[in-house]
Enzyme design. Structure first.
Site, PDB file in Angstrom:
ATOM      1  N   LYS A  84       1.211  -1.052  -0.128  1.00  0.00           N
ATOM      2  CA  LYS A  84       0.235  -0.377  -0.349  1.00  0.00           C
ATOM      3  C   LYS A  84       0.985   1.399  -0.014  1.00  0.00           C
ATOM      4  CE  LYS A  84      -4.318   1.251  -0.061  1.00  0.00           C
ATOM      5  NZ  LYS A  84      -5.927   0.507  -0.692  1.00  0.00           N
ATOM      6  N   GLY A 190     -17.974   8.266  -2.744  1.00  0.00           N
ATOM      7  CA  GLY A 190     -16.724   8.256  -3.961  1.00  0.00           C
ATOM      8  C   GLY A 190     -16.642   7.385  -5.578  1.00  0.00           C
ATOM      9  N   VAL A 192     -16.541   4.074  -6.230  1.00  0.00           N
ATOM     10  CA  VAL A 192     -16.996   2.850  -5.688  1.00  0.00           C
ATOM     11  C   VAL A 192     -18.150   3.876  -5.012  1.00  0.00           C
ATOM     12  CG1 VAL A 192     -16.489   0.568  -4.547  1.00  0.00           C
ATOM     13  CG2 VAL A 192     -14.346   1.891  -5.438  1.00  0.00           C
TER      14      VAL A 192
HETATM   15  P1  NAD Z   1     -12.887   7.829  -2.887  1.00  0.00           P
HETATM   16  O1  NAD Z   1     -11.967   9.230  -2.743  1.00  0.00           O
HETATM   17  O2  NAD Z   1     -13.252   7.949  -4.243  1.00  0.00           O
HETATM   18  O3  NAD Z   1     -14.367   8.137  -2.082  1.00  0.00           O
HETATM   19  C1  NAD Z   1     -14.502   8.199  -0.632  1.00  0.00           C
HETATM   20  C2  NAD Z   1     -15.581   8.712  -0.390  1.00  0.00           C
HETATM   21  O4  NAD Z   1     -16.122   8.471   0.832  1.00  0.00           O
HETATM   22  C3  NAD Z   1     -15.480  10.879  -1.277  1.00  0.00           C
HETATM   23  O5  NAD Z   1     -16.770  10.784  -1.697  1.00  0.00           O
HETATM   24  C4  NAD Z   1     -15.336  10.941   0.558  1.00  0.00           C
HETATM   25  O6  NAD Z   1     -15.650  12.293   0.474  1.00  0.00           O
HETATM   26  C5  NAD Z   1     -15.991   9.839   1.147  1.00  0.00           C
HETATM   27  N1  NAD Z   1     -15.879  10.849   2.555  1.00  0.00           N
HETATM   28  C6  NAD Z   1     -14.158  10.658   3.287  1.00  0.00           C
HETATM   29  N2  NAD Z   1     -14.976  10.403   4.631  1.00  0.00           N
HETATM   30  C7  NAD Z   1     -16.086  10.468   4.659  1.00  0.00           C
HETATM   31  C8  NAD Z   1     -16.682   9.809   6.304  1.00  0.00           C
HETATM   32  N3  NAD Z   1     -15.510  10.003   7.469  1.00  0.00           N
HETATM   33  N4  NAD Z   1     -17.769   9.296   5.692  1.00  0.00           N
HETATM   34  C9  NAD Z   1     -18.044   9.915   4.972  1.00  0.00           C
HETATM   35  N5  NAD Z   1     -17.619   9.823   3.667  1.00  0.00           N
HETATM   36  C10 NAD Z   1     -16.642  10.196   3.636  1.00  0.00           C
HETATM   37  O7  NAD Z   1     -12.435   6.454  -3.227  1.00  0.00           O
HETATM   38  P2  NAD Z   1     -12.571   5.299  -3.182  1.00  0.00           P
HETATM   39  O8  NAD Z   1     -12.080   4.863  -4.467  1.00  0.00           O
HETATM   40  O9  NAD Z   1     -14.048   5.057  -3.983  1.00  0.00           O
HETATM   41  O10 NAD Z   1     -12.651   3.825  -2.418  1.00  0.00           O
HETATM   42  C11 NAD Z   1     -13.592   4.146  -1.324  1.00  0.00           C
HETATM   43  C12 NAD Z   1     -13.194   2.891  -0.563  1.00  0.00           C
HETATM   44  O11 NAD Z   1     -12.654   1.888  -1.043  1.00  0.00           O
HETATM   45  C13 NAD Z   1     -11.509   3.338   0.229  1.00  0.00           C
HETATM   46  O12 NAD Z   1     -11.995   2.609   1.856  1.00  0.00           O
HETATM   47  C14 NAD Z   1     -11.248   2.311  -0.683  1.00  0.00           C
HETATM   48  O13 NAD Z   1      -9.451   1.850   0.562  1.00  0.00           O
HETATM   49  C15 NAD Z   1     -11.958   1.077  -0.767  1.00  0.00           C
HETATM   50  N6  NAD Z   1     -11.650   0.532  -1.921  1.00  0.00           N
HETATM   51  C16 NAD Z   1     -11.617   0.936  -3.236  1.00  0.00           C
HETATM   52  C17 NAD Z   1     -11.355   0.487  -4.632  1.00  0.00           C
HETATM   53  C18 NAD Z   1     -11.467   0.920  -5.623  1.00  0.00           C
HETATM   54  O14 NAD Z   1     -11.037   0.090  -6.317  1.00  0.00           O
HETATM   55  N7  NAD Z   1     -11.148   2.173  -5.629  1.00  0.00           N
HETATM   56  C19 NAD Z   1     -10.797  -1.106  -3.915  1.00  0.00           C
HETATM   57  C20 NAD Z   1     -10.797  -1.616  -2.467  1.00  0.00           C
HETATM   58  C21 NAD Z   1     -11.380  -0.734  -2.264  1.00  0.00           C
END
Ligand code: NAD
Length: 378
Positions: A84, A190, A192
């Site tokens: 990571k 976000g 996902v």
């Molecule tokens: P992203 O940055 O696109 O979205 C995150 C969202 O969460 C944003 O809209 C942000 O404003 C919001 N946020 C932040 N803090 C918050 C809180 N305290 N309460 C509510 N909302 C809050 O990220 P993403 O790519 O959508 O990933 C989301 C989660 O999924 C993360 O934990 C990431 O590690 C995990 N993940 C993502 C992927 C991927 O393919 N992108 C794969 C596996 C795991």
């Protein structure tokens, strides 16, 4: 909940292979890479650009997340290890476009120093537009456009896997995977979470949605979902909560207030500590282990590594298998009277100890990397 990552204070077990903390010469920002394991293949995991109160919090996040990536890849049966990356922002810091670009290049250089032991991908705070900038400094980067030999943005595949996992969790709790009429709270809209919410709405679920970013309200309106604060969404009286923001939201305090029957979401490291899994079980709440639920992105990347090349239809078929893996884990947990976390971890341990085949595949994938193929996300 705030937009600054809050994390458990204790240092996680230091069973990692490498930890590189490097101040970026261009941006002045801390760039961090934790390589937890390369036993099954090169370590792969996203890069997170996020605000931390202290550098120690950012390091802890990288250590925790890289460990989860090892188990995620192993449980999904992939020839990959866990790593990571983090680019640390300080509280209140807003980057100019120039400094952001510098930080991405600095991070790329940090990745390059690990010589392929770590392959980076997108995570929170990083978008597919950032990957070519990181790629200016390293070949060990994924998530590039399909036209550049990558598998593109992993988020749609992660979201597909999450929806499949939500259906499998509903099947375990309510006897049917059908989401029609189910109530679901999605926290974090976000890359996902927005797709998870859209998919669940299309499947007929009633939604409560929340984000710290008020700008996401528009999506709530489009989906006919009830907008809420993240804290309220976590405590909402719904069938299932889908955490899709950051980790650490389930702890001894928050578990007491939960009113859902099940939890399955994309966020990594949802439990503040492993023993929270037992608190959830004691409350009769079925928790789907995050590292099983959110493996869709990395499953997609693994398809890219195969000699036949990337094929989105193959990736989608394999991502859908997450539902079956999760159902098996729930069944194993019920049979052994252990938590789903314990059952999923045991499966990961078994895969990590697999002799022969895993090593052969790991070697094969290293060869692919050495030839310059570009794998993608986690
Ligand atoms: P992203 O940055 O696109 O979205 C995150 C969202 O969460 C944003 O809209 C942000 O404003 C919001 N946020 C932040 N803090 C918050 C809180 N305290 N309460 C509510 N909302 C809050 O990220 P993403 O790519 O959508 O990933 C989301 C989660 O999924 C993360 O934990 C990431 O590690 C995990 N993940 C993502 C992927 C991927 O393919 N992108 C794969 C596996 C795991």
């Amino acid at each position: 909940m705030s937009a600054v990552a809050t994390l458990p204070r204790a240092l996680p077990p230091l069973d990692h292979e490498q930890l590189l903390v490097r101040r970026g010469p261009r941006s002045g920002l801390l760039t961090i890479v934790a390589v937890h394991s390369t036993v099954r293949g090169p370590s792969l995991g996203g890069c997170r650009m996020w605000t931390y109160a202290e550098p120690a919090d950012a390091v802890r996040d990288a250590l925790l997340l890289s460990r989860a990536m090892t188990y995620k890849a192993a449980v999904a049966g992939l020839p990959l290890g866990g790593g990571k990356g983090v680019i640390m922002l300080e509280p209140g810091m807003r980057l100019t476009a120039r400094r952001r670009r510098d930080a991405l290049r600095d991070f790329g250089e940090t990745v390059e120093q690990l010589g392929g032991a770590y392959v980076t991908a997108e995570d929170v705070g990083i978008s597919s537009r950032d990957m070519p900038v990181i790629a200016e400094e390293t070949t060990h980067v994924s998530g590039l456009a399909v036209s550049r030999g990558g598998s593109g943005d992993p988020s749609p595949f992660t979201a597909l896997g999450v929806e499949t996992a939500i259906a499998a969790t509903c099947a375990a709790v309510f006897g049917s995977p059908d989401l029609r009429g189910r109530s679901i709270a999605v926290i974090g809209l976000g890359h996902v979470g927005s797709r998870v919410a859209t998919r669940c709405a299309r499947a007929g679920a009633t939604l409560v949605v929340a984000d710290v970013d008020e700008g996401k309200r528009a999506l709530a309106e489009r989906l006919g979902a009830r907008w809420s604060t993240p804290a309220e969404a976590l405590r909402a009286e719904v069938d299932l909560v889908a955490p899709c923001a950051l980790g650490g939201l389930l702890d001894a305090e928050s578990v007491v207030d939960l009113r859902c029957r099940a939890i399955a979401g994309a966020a990594n490291n949802q439990l503040a500590a492993d023993d929270v899994a037992e608190l959830l079980a004691a409350r009769g709440i079925l928790w789907a282990p995050d590292f099983v639920v959110n493996a869709g992105g990395i499953v997609n990347i693994a398809v890219e590594l195969e000699p036949s090349g990337y094929d989105a239809a193959t990736a989608r078929r394999r991502v859908r298998a997450i539902g079956r893996t999760l159902a098996d884990i729930f069944a194993a947990a019920a049979e052994a009277a252990i938590t789903p976390l314990a059952a999923a971890s045991a499966l990961g341990e078994r895969r990590l100890a697999e002799p022969g085949e895993a090593a052969r595949r790991a070697l094969a994938s290293r060869r692919v990397f050495a030839q310059g193929a570009k794998p993608a996300a986690g």
